[in-house]
Write a protein that holds these residues in place. Structure first.
Motif, mmCIF file in Angstrom:
data_model
loop_
_atom_site.group_PDB
_atom_site.id
_atom_site.type_symbol
_atom_site.label_atom_id
_atom_site.label_comp_id
_atom_site.label_asym_id
_atom_site.label_seq_id
_atom_site.Cartn_x
_atom_site.Cartn_y
_atom_site.Cartn_z
ATOM 1 N N GLU A 74 -7.251 -1.641 8.216
ATOM 2 C CA GLU A 74 -6.404 -1.188 7.110
ATOM 3 C C GLU A 74 -4.922 -1.233 7.502
ATOM 4 N N GLN A 75 -4.611 -0.826 8.729
ATOM 5 C CA GLN A 75 -3.228 -0.876 9.193
ATOM 6 C C GLN A 75 -2.732 -2.312 9.273
ATOM 7 N N GLU A 111 -1.919 -3.516 5.785
ATOM 8 C CA GLU A 111 -0.640 -2.950 5.333
ATOM 9 C C GLU A 111 0.541 -3.683 5.972
ATOM 10 N N LYS A 145 0.852 -7.040 4.233
ATOM 11 C CA LYS A 145 1.459 -6.858 2.905
ATOM 12 C C LYS A 145 2.963 -6.627 3.033
ATOM 13 N N ASN A 146 3.339 -5.781 3.978
ATOM 14 C CA ASN A 146 4.756 -5.483 4.184
ATOM 15 C C ASN A 146 5.511 -6.743 4.592
#
Length: 106
Positions: free
Chosen positions: A89-90, A93, A96-97
Motif C-alpha cells: 500500500e505504501q 501511494e 501515485k505521488n
C-alpha cells in the motif's frame, strides 16, 4: 452539424450517468482482510469436499489444522502477509505521488 454535436454531447452525458465509476473498486483498494480470507476459504472448501468422501480423513485434517504447530504457522503467515500488504500500500501511494508530481505536474 450543430445537431450532431448536440447529439454527441447528449450521448456522452447519458453514458457518463449510466456507467458510474464510483462503485468500481480497484485491486489496490481492496482490504487486507480480503486477501487473508482466500487461503481460509480454500481450506474450508477442501475440508468440506473431503468430509463428504471420508469423515475419518476430514477429522484427521481438522485435528492437524488445530495442532499448535499449524496454528503458529498460520499466525506467522497472517502477520507477515499484513506487513507485506502494508508495504505494498505504501508503494502504491508513492507511485501515485510520483505520477501526480512528476508526470502530470500537479
Amino acid at each position: 452539424m450543430l445537431q450532431s454535436r448536440a447529439l454527441v454531447i447528449a450521448l456522452i452525458l447519458l453514458l457518463s450517468t449510466t456507467l458510474p465509476e464510483v462503485q468500481s473498486k480497484s485491486i489496490f483498494e481492496k482490504d487486507r482482510r480480503e486477501l487473508l480470507a482466500i487461503p481460509e476459504a480454500i481450506a474450508s472448501y477442501f475440508y468440506e469436499a473431503v468430509n463428504k468422501v471420508s469423515p475419518k480423513v476430514s477429522q484427521f485434517l481438522l485435528d492437524t489444522v488445530q495442532s499448535p504447530t499449524v496454528t503458529a504457522a498460520r499466525q506467522r503467515f497472517a502477520k507477515e502477509a499484513t506487513k507485506v500488504s502494508i508495504m505494498f500500500e505504501q508503494l502504491i501511494e508513492k507511485i501515485k505521488n510520483l505520477w501526480y508530481t512528476r508526470v502530470l505536474g500537479y
